[in-house]
Design an enzyme around this catalytic site. Structure first.
Site, PDB file in Angstrom:
ATOM      1  N   LYS A   1       0.795  -1.347  -0.046  1.00  0.00           N
ATOM      2  CA  LYS A   1       0.151   0.011   0.113  1.00  0.00           C
ATOM      3  C   LYS A   1       0.929   1.267  -0.042  1.00  0.00           C
ATOM      4  O   LYS A   1       1.720   1.654   1.023  1.00  0.00           O
ATOM      5  CB  LYS A   1      -0.986   0.004   1.346  1.00  0.00           C
ATOM      6  CG  LYS A   1      -1.797   1.150   1.297  1.00  0.00           C
ATOM      7  CD  LYS A   1      -2.581   1.076   2.624  1.00  0.00           C
ATOM      8  CE  LYS A   1      -2.926   2.765   2.940  1.00  0.00           C
ATOM      9  NZ  LYS A   1      -3.724   2.943   4.081  1.00  0.00           N
TER      10      LYS A   1
ATOM     11  N   GLY B   1      -8.272   9.328   9.092  1.00  0.00           N
ATOM     12  CA  GLY B   1      -8.599   9.372  10.635  1.00  0.00           C
ATOM     13  C   GLY B   1      -9.742  10.482  10.899  1.00  0.00           C
ATOM     14  O   GLY B   1      -9.811  10.688  12.105  1.00  0.00           O
TER      15      GLY B   1
ATOM     16  N   ALA C   1      -9.335   5.321   3.689  1.00  0.00           N
ATOM     17  CA  ALA C   1      -9.151   6.549   4.458  1.00  0.00           C
ATOM     18  C   ALA C   1     -10.667   7.559   4.717  1.00  0.00           C
ATOM     19  O   ALA C   1     -11.257   7.845   3.623  1.00  0.00           O
ATOM     20  CB  ALA C   1      -8.168   7.407   4.084  1.00  0.00           C
ATOM     21  N   GLY C   2     -10.757   8.102   5.776  1.00  0.00           N
ATOM     22  CA  GLY C   2     -11.726   9.052   6.222  1.00  0.00           C
ATOM     23  C   GLY C   2     -13.222   8.372   6.419  1.00  0.00           C
ATOM     24  O   GLY C   2     -14.091   9.149   6.894  1.00  0.00           O
TER      25      GLY C   2
ATOM     26  N   ASN D   1      -9.679   1.731   9.408  1.00  0.00           N
ATOM     27  CA  ASN D   1      -8.944   1.577  10.408  1.00  0.00           C
ATOM     28  C   ASN D   1      -9.368   2.224  11.803  1.00  0.00           C
ATOM     29  O   ASN D   1      -9.927   1.819  12.802  1.00  0.00           O
ATOM     30  CB  ASN D   1      -7.617   1.749  10.343  1.00  0.00           C
ATOM     31  CG  ASN D   1      -6.598   1.358  11.632  1.00  0.00           C
ATOM     32  OD1 ASN D   1      -6.902   0.814  12.536  1.00  0.00           O
ATOM     33  ND2 ASN D   1      -5.105   1.305  11.100  1.00  0.00           N
ATOM     34  N   THR D   2      -9.369   3.679  11.754  1.00  0.00           N
ATOM     35  CA  THR D   2      -9.720   4.508  13.022  1.00  0.00           C
ATOM     36  C   THR D   2     -11.083   4.112  13.377  1.00  0.00           C
ATOM     37  O   THR D   2     -11.320   3.960  14.626  1.00  0.00           O
ATOM     38  CB  THR D   2      -9.484   6.324  12.827  1.00  0.00           C
ATOM     39  OG1 THR D   2      -8.157   6.037  12.066  1.00  0.00           O
ATOM     40  CG2 THR D   2      -9.474   6.771  14.035  1.00  0.00           C
TER      41      THR D   2
END
EC number: 2.8.1.10
Lengths: 256, 65
Positions: free
Chosen positions: A95, A156, A183-184, A205-206
């Site tokens: 990645k 994040g 992301a986001g 993830n977050t």
């Protein structure tokens, strides 16, 4: 959908950072039924060997790993990190992150294309973390990428899909390229929306790691990704500006 | 000889990268190495000579997003 010739067991990719404990991370990966987990590289001290324990846990989960080049700001850093990751994780998947701006962690598309070209020539299978830039996407494909990973919003931030028009345009222009929103994403509804747009997978993830109950949230994301995917295949209705009665008007009683 | 390992100054007696990993106690740990910003594969650590002031990075698997 094939990612460099590999069929993933699930369209939910899960990051492994920021969990309260390794046990909770393992629970979340199982609850998500993740098709891929992302991992990284950091300095290891001979005494602590934290990385060795982490690697043994990830291996036991039996999920394919996608190493990242997080934190890299230059082509050279990203290429060197990718080589180190290939040796440690024994995979040619990478990645590719090349960050161009520190507040938004926005990818540097120019450096990204250059690093992607170098790594593809070195035999890597590059998953580029990119903005939703259509021309940049074209350049990445020319550089040898067979997967694209546009951001939904800054890493994040949990803001969801910031530019629906841009993400739709990418899907429409590259109907046969595997596309992943990376992301986001902050909520399962954002993930479902990405899948409804026709994206092939999402990387979270977050939103899972920072939830009060990460394993429960991982399960919610699994269901949302599945729901969004089925909805896409079911061919959603067209949006309209005016009301159209759903109950038939014909045969309605006249009571006044 | 003085070198930098993960940005910490170390005084070591060995002259090769493989020798450095042994001397610092990494043993059979799964790590990747770079010297002065360039990746050095495990297979070439034995023949990679270290110079005074060399900057060595020793990285291992870690959580990532």
């Amino acid at each position: 959908m094939l990612f460099y010739g590999t069929e993933l067991s699930s369209r939910l990719m899960l990051g492994t950072a920021q969990y309260p404990s390794p046990e909770i991370l393992a629970d979340a990966v199982r609850a998500a039924q993740a098709g891929v987990v992302t991992v990284s590289l950091r300095r290891e001290s001979a005494g602590l060997r934290a990385g060795q324990a982490f690697w043994s846990m990830i291996r036991d989960l039996g999920v394919p790993v996608l190493p990242n080049t997080a934190g890299c700001h230059t082509v050279k850093d990203a290429v060197t990190t990718a080589h180190m990751a290939r040796e440690v994780f024994e995979t040619d998947w990478i990645k590719l992150e090349v960050i161009g701006e520190s507040d938004t962690l926005q990818p540097d598309m120019f450096a990204l294309v250059e690093a992607a070209r170098i790594l593809t020539e070195d035999g890597f299978k590059v998953f580029p973390y990119m903005t939703e830039d259509l021309v940049g996407a074209e350049r990445l494909l020319q550089a040898g990428c067979e997967v694209l990973m546009p951001w939904g919003a800054p890493i994040g931030s949990g803001k969801g899909l910031n530019n629906l028009f841009g993400l739709r345009a990418l899907r429409a222009h590259f109907p046969d390229v595997p596309l992943v929103v990376d992301a986001g994403i902050g909520l399962p509804s954002h993930a479902a929306q990405a899948m409804e747009l026709g994206y092939d997978a999402v990387l979270i993830n977050t939103a899972v790691a920072r939830a009060g109950d990460p394993a429960a949230m991982a399960g919610a994301f699994r269901l949302a990704v599945e729901a969004g995917r089925i909805a896409r295949q079911a061919d959603p209705m067209e949006e309209r500006d005016m009301a159209v009665p759903s109950t038939p008007v014909l045969g309605r009683a006249v009571l006044a | 000889m003085k070198i930098l390992v993960n940005e910490e100054t170390r005084e070591v007696s060995t002259t090769t990268l493989a020798g450095l990993l042994d001397e610092l106690g990494y043993g059979d740990a799964r790590v990747a190495t770079a010297v002065d910003g360039d990746f050095v594969p495990a297979s070439r650590r034995g023949g990679h000579m270290l110079a005074e002031g060399a900057r060595i990075e020793i990285l291992a698997p870690m959580q990532g997003g």
